[in-house]
Design a protein around this motif. Structure first.
Motif, PDB file in Angstrom:
ATOM      1  N   TRP A  74       0.774  -1.448  -0.012  1.00 31.61           N
ATOM      2  CA  TRP A  74      -0.326   0.327   0.148  1.00 31.61           C
ATOM      3  C   TRP A  74       0.855   1.310  -0.442  1.00 31.61           C
ATOM      4  O   TRP A  74       0.252   2.194  -0.220  1.00 31.61           O
ATOM      5  CB  TRP A  74      -0.883   0.068   0.848  1.00 31.61           C
ATOM      6  CG  TRP A  74      -2.243  -1.049   1.305  1.00 31.61           C
ATOM      7  CD1 TRP A  74      -2.944  -1.449  -0.463  1.00 31.61           C
ATOM      8  CD2 TRP A  74      -2.705  -1.557   1.968  1.00 31.61           C
ATOM      9  NE1 TRP A  74      -3.520  -2.315  -0.014  1.00 31.61           N
ATOM     10  CE2 TRP A  74      -3.579  -2.410   1.430  1.00 31.61           C
ATOM     11  CE3 TRP A  74      -1.998  -1.567   3.384  1.00 31.61           C
ATOM     12  CZ2 TRP A  74      -4.608  -3.148   2.243  1.00 31.61           C
ATOM     13  CZ3 TRP A  74      -3.889  -2.142   4.294  1.00 31.61           C
ATOM     14  CH2 TRP A  74      -4.691  -2.990   3.576  1.00 31.61           C
ATOM     15  N   THR A  75       2.315   1.438   0.242  1.00 30.35           N
ATOM     16  CA  THR A  75       2.803   2.241   0.529  1.00 30.35           C
ATOM     17  C   THR A  75       4.289   1.864  -0.350  1.00 30.35           C
ATOM     18  O   THR A  75       4.956   0.709  -0.256  1.00 30.35           O
ATOM     19  CB  THR A  75       3.129   2.671   2.393  1.00 30.35           C
ATOM     20  OG1 THR A  75       3.720   1.762   2.780  1.00 30.35           O
ATOM     21  CG2 THR A  75       1.864   2.886   2.192  1.00 30.35           C
ATOM     22  N   ASP A  76       5.188   3.455  -0.746  1.00 31.80           N
ATOM     23  CA  ASP A  76       6.453   2.715  -1.176  1.00 31.80           C
ATOM     24  C   ASP A  76       7.446   2.725  -0.730  1.00 31.80           C
ATOM     25  O   ASP A  76       7.732   1.650  -0.371  1.00 31.80           O
ATOM     26  CB  ASP A  76       6.591   4.519  -2.051  1.00 31.80           C
ATOM     27  CG  ASP A  76       6.538   4.590  -3.221  1.00 31.80           C
ATOM     28  OD1 ASP A  76       5.250   3.384  -3.249  1.00 31.80           O
ATOM     29  OD2 ASP A  76       5.704   5.955  -2.721  1.00 31.80           O
ATOM     30  N   TYR A 113       1.962  -2.128  10.142  1.00 26.60           N
ATOM     31  CA  TYR A 113       2.306  -1.872  10.019  1.00 26.60           C
ATOM     32  C   TYR A 113       4.338  -1.854  10.198  1.00 26.60           C
ATOM     33  O   TYR A 113       3.902  -0.585  11.717  1.00 26.60           O
ATOM     34  CB  TYR A 113       1.974   0.037   9.469  1.00 26.60           C
ATOM     35  CG  TYR A 113       3.198   0.263   8.164  1.00 26.60           C
ATOM     36  CD1 TYR A 113       3.210   0.188   6.904  1.00 26.60           C
ATOM     37  CD2 TYR A 113       3.803   1.607   9.049  1.00 26.60           C
ATOM     38  CE1 TYR A 113       3.889   0.980   6.089  1.00 26.60           C
ATOM     39  CE2 TYR A 113       4.152   2.705   8.073  1.00 26.60           C
ATOM     40  CZ  TYR A 113       4.510   1.811   6.788  1.00 26.60           C
ATOM     41  OH  TYR A 113       5.326   2.903   6.045  1.00 26.60           O
TER      42      TYR A 113
END
Length: 151
Positions: A74-76, A113
């Motif tokens: 979902w994120t870099d 996360y």
């Protein structure tokens, strides 16, 4: 002599393998406070052990084997993970000035996360179904936010 060298090499290999696995230490904060330790077992699966006060009237020790179900991108930067797994718990409840021991089947379902620096945040649910000596069967589902240092 060969047996001693072989045994020493095996012990050194086991120590290196154990120290190479990612670990995390921190706390779960919800309807109580738990001291939390995670140890990666294989791939991304991990064992989590918690010791703490649940609902502020129960001392609880639990161990859960969590299977990493998905790791979406979902994120870099950083890593997401959705996990769930079975486990067991034992502890002591304090009800009306009396103490009672309990054993339970436990589990975890959560989302975590891990930042690009050594911080891990998670939200999970920990259901338990168990038997308390002198007070019978009980169940609970405790939501918690986890904050851990990953090393």
């Amino acid at each position: 002599m060969k047996k001693i060298i072989l045994l020493a090499a095996m012990m050194l290999g086991l120590a290196v393998a154990a120290s190479a696995q990612p670990r995390a230490i921190g706390a779960r904060l919800g309807w109580g406070v738990d001291f939390s330790y995670q140890h990666t077992v294989k791939n991304a699966d991990f064992v989590e052990a918690n010791l703490g006060l649940n609902n502020f009237n129960s001392l609880d020790l639990s161990a859960v084997y969590n299977f990493m179900i998905a790791q979406p991108q979902w994120t870099d930067r950083g890593e997401w993970g959705f996990y769930a797994g079975p486990g067991a718990a034992l502890g002591m409840n304090i009800l009306g000035g009396n103490s009672y021991f309990h054993i339970a089947a436990a589990g975890h379902v959560g989302l975590e996360y891990t930042f690009w620096f050594p911080l891990q945040l998670s939200f999970d649910l920990k259901p338990q179904l168990g038997f308390g000596f002198n007070y019978g069967f009980h169940w609970s589902v405790t939501p918690a936010l986890g904050v851990r240092y990953r090393f």
